[in-house]
Each structure stands twice: as structure tokens, then as C-alpha cells.
Design a protein around this motif. Sequence first.
Motif, mmCIF file in Angstrom:
data_model
loop_
_atom_site.group_PDB
_atom_site.id
_atom_site.type_symbol
_atom_site.label_atom_id
_atom_site.label_comp_id
_atom_site.label_asym_id
_atom_site.label_seq_id
_atom_site.Cartn_x
_atom_site.Cartn_y
_atom_site.Cartn_z
ATOM 1 N N LEU A 145 4.601 3.898 33.067
ATOM 2 C CA LEU A 145 4.904 3.046 31.923
ATOM 3 C C LEU A 145 5.438 3.823 30.728
ATOM 4 O O LEU A 145 6.215 3.283 29.927
ATOM 5 N N SER A 146 5.048 5.084 30.586
ATOM 6 C CA SER A 146 5.412 5.854 29.395
ATOM 7 C C SER A 146 6.915 5.981 29.184
ATOM 8 O O SER A 146 7.403 5.778 28.062
ATOM 9 N N PRO A 147 7.717 6.338 30.219
ATOM 10 C CA PRO A 147 9.162 6.450 29.975
ATOM 11 C C PRO A 147 9.792 5.145 29.498
ATOM 12 O O PRO A 147 10.706 5.156 28.665
ATOM 13 N N ALA A 148 9.306 4.015 30.034
ATOM 14 C CA ALA A 148 9.845 2.728 29.588
ATOM 15 C C ALA A 148 9.523 2.489 28.116
ATOM 16 O O ALA A 148 10.377 2.033 27.345
ATOM 17 N N ILE A 149 8.298 2.815 27.708
ATOM 18 C CA ILE A 149 7.913 2.654 26.304
ATOM 19 C C ILE A 149 8.747 3.581 25.425
ATOM 20 O O ILE A 149 9.242 3.184 24.359
ATOM 21 N N GLY A 150 8.918 4.832 25.858
ATOM 22 C CA GLY A 150 9.736 5.769 25.101
ATOM 23 C C GLY A 150 11.179 5.314 25.002
ATOM 24 O O GLY A 150 11.823 5.460 23.956
ATOM 25 N N GLY A 151 11.714 4.738 26.087
ATOM 26 C CA GLY A 151 13.080 4.247 26.067
ATOM 27 C C GLY A 151 13.263 3.086 25.110
ATOM 28 O O GLY A 151 14.246 3.022 24.362
ATOM 29 N N VAL A 152 12.325 2.150 25.105
ATOM 30 C CA VAL A 152 12.398 1.010 24.187
ATOM 31 C C VAL A 152 12.349 1.497 22.738
ATOM 32 O O VAL A 152 13.114 1.031 21.880
ATOM 33 N N ALA A 153 11.451 2.451 22.441
ATOM 34 C CA ALA A 153 11.357 2.990 21.080
ATOM 35 C C ALA A 153 12.657 3.668 20.667
ATOM 36 O O ALA A 153 13.134 3.488 19.540
ATOM 37 N N ALA A 154 13.242 4.455 21.573
ATOM 38 C CA ALA A 154 14.485 5.159 21.245
ATOM 39 C C ALA A 154 15.636 4.187 21.022
ATOM 40 O O ALA A 154 16.483 4.401 20.150
#
Length: 453
Positions: A145-154
Motif C-alpha cells: 500500500l505504501s507506494p500507492a500512498i506515496g504516488g497519490v501524495a506526489a
Amino acid sequence: MSARARIATLYLLGFAIDLANMFIFNAALPALGRELAASVAELAWVGTIYMLGLTVAIPLGSWLARRIGERRVLVASLLIVAVGSIGGGKASGIATLLAWRLVQGLGGGLLVPVGQSMAYRAYPPEDRAHLTAVVMTVALLVPALSPAIGGVAADHVSWRWVFIGIAPLAAAIAVLALVWAPVDRLTGAKPALDIQGFLLSAITLFCLPLGLTLISQTGSGPQAMILLVIAAVAGVAYVRHALRSREPLLDLRLLSDPMLRTGSIIYLCVPGVFTGVNLIASLYFQDRLGLTATQTGMMMLPWAGAAFVAIMSTRKLFASRGPRPLFLVGMALTSVGVLLLATPFAGQFLVRIASFIAMGFGASLCTSTAQTAAFTSIRTERTAEASALWNINRQLSFSLGGSVLGGLLGLFLVTNGGAGTAMPYRTCFVIASILIVLPLPFVLRLQPLEPSV
């Protein structure tokens, strides 16, 4: 909530923070690189230097716990992570950001072994299998889940919030630790630190990935060679020291056990290499295939589904088949999954999905089998020492995977004059697929499992 459940919750929350720090930045790296004008090799260090901090601090965590108490170390480590996260979010340049990432890593390295020790000690042996299942679930969900959250934030806010958002979480867990963790009651003599072993290991673990990274940078060849020579000399010196010392920081003699040795090599070559593959894939998908950071981060979801199936299958298959066939299948699937990214068809959605499913199932089959196999023949009284060695190797594998493949990508991009082609990325994927099957001779020599002693 019972006392032991509270302790386990503290460990799992801290473990989740540590895993998020490893994986949440992957999809945000291109945005970070554009704003800070960072090269590919420098971006590779965003993950690598965090791993270095972990690697250096892990053996110190257990030693500090015996010196000042587990509760104090747990709280301090979480606060260090929070401070590092705030500093990283405010960084004005790549060098400053990397320094704060090192601080985050040092905090995480103190957190993991102490929290793990507290949690497993709180549960009797017959209940630890359930705790392990929960730990493995966290280890699966957070990286997925972390990369998806990081991608949305970016994409929608800023990559800086990927850092800053971790700080209040770490601080809140520190407050819970003050309330839930048992008060330290130190007894007995305080252990001395193996200073020589610590210095030699720290020099080795810092200079090796730094040297590998600098190889890819134009004009840095001499510095890279010097660092690699220093790492080799310090590494050999540590091996000699550890084999002669009565209480070394890391007892390398445990690697004479074939299961622990093979499991450690598997970790270096399969999940370790996958860390580098994931880094290169994030850059490839966005810089060459035109995917957004969100789309790139979402690729870990099919990976997670396949990984969950592999983890749930391992326990039964390990008991009936033993580690050798599981390792063989896992290496083969992971290698094939990486090779799919090297084909001209990687631009197709279904091919990328198939690649990440193969890598998720194969790498997780290897990882869970290695974790089980590594301690099957280690005597109970040596489990703590074997665990320290295992965790150092685990972190080193993640560090080397990103350093080696990130460095190679930088080198190939320079060699191609920075041309906008896919060949440098594809070449790295092919090399990675070969590295994944390097443990084959060790796996083939494994004998059927014997009862543990």
C-alpha cells in the motif's frame, strides 16, 4: 486489551513505520528528483542510505536495551524517526535529504530488534505462530500500500508530505510506548560493546554501497575504487575479528549451518534484487512509459495479492516438500517476472500485471521459505545471535539491491548519452534476472529437513 497485546501492537505499529519508510518513496522519486535536481544514482541513495542506518543500528539496539532498558530505547527510536521525517520534508537539496534519511534509518534500526524482542517474549511459544502470522501480514500489506500512498501524495500534494506525514505517526506511537510498555527494571552487569567489531562493520556497510553507487557517476571512478578497497579491507578484518572474538557483535560462525547460510544468500539475491528492480521499474514506468506516480504505485497491489497466496502456502508446502523445491520455484518465477519487464511488451498493462504477479509470488515464496528454513537447525540458545545476523543480512540485501542496480542504471544512462531509449532499463532487468538465480548451487546442495535440536 491485554498487556501482551499492547506490547505486540507497539511492535507492529513501529514495524509498519519502518516498512513504510522503505517503500513509500518509490513512486514519489521522479517528482523528488525533478524538484531537487537529483540524478538517478542520487535517487537510488534515498532508499540505500536509510538501509545503511538500519544496518548499522540493528546490533546496537539489543545492546542499548540491556544498558538503558527496552522502553527507553523504543521511545527514543520513534522520536528519532519523527525528527528525521520532519527534516527530510523540509530538505532544500538532495544532500540534506539524504542526511535526514540516515537519521530515519538509525531510528528504525534501534526500533525493530527491541520491539521484536519485547513482543515475542510476551507470548508463550505455543502462541507465537499466531503473532508471526500477524507480523507477516503487516510485512505484506505495508509494502503493497505504501507506494500507492506515496504516488497519490506526489501527484496531488507534494512529495514532501510523504516525509512529514510519518512524523506525527511516529510521535503518537512513542506516546503509546510510554503508556503501554512495561517500566524498565535493569539488573545484572551492563554488557560492554564490541567497539572494534562495531567500527569495522560500520565502515564495511557504509563504504560498500557508496562505492558501488559512485561507480556509475562520471569522474568518480577513483573515489569509488578507494571506497570499495576500504570496504574489502574492513570486511576481511571484521571476519578475522569475529572468528577470534568470544563475544563478537555478529557471530559469523553461525553461517556454517547450511540452512541459515542458504536462506541468507537467497535473501541477498531475491528480495534484495527485487528492491533494485522496483526502483528501476518506478523510473522506467514514469520516465519512459509515461505512467503517473499513482499508476506506478498501484502496480504493487497485484504483487501483494500474489505474495499473500505464497505466504499462506509456504507453511503447508514447507512441511511436506522441504525448502529446496520452494526455492527453485520461487527463483524461477521471480526471474521470469523481471524478464517480462525487459521485453518490448512491458508497455502493455497485462504484461506489467503478469510481471508483478510472478515477482510477488516468487519472491515471497523465497522469502517466507528462507525465514522458516534459516532457524530450523539452530539451537535454541543461539537463536538471538542468529536473529541478529539474519536481520543484518536482510537489511544489507535491500541496501545492495538498490545500490547495485541503481548504479548500473546510472552507468548505462551515461554510456548511452542520456538518450531517451528503454535499453538501459531493459539491460538492468536482464542482469537482475540473472542475479536472482545465483543461489542455485547452494539450493541444490540442500538436504531434506532433519528434526531440530
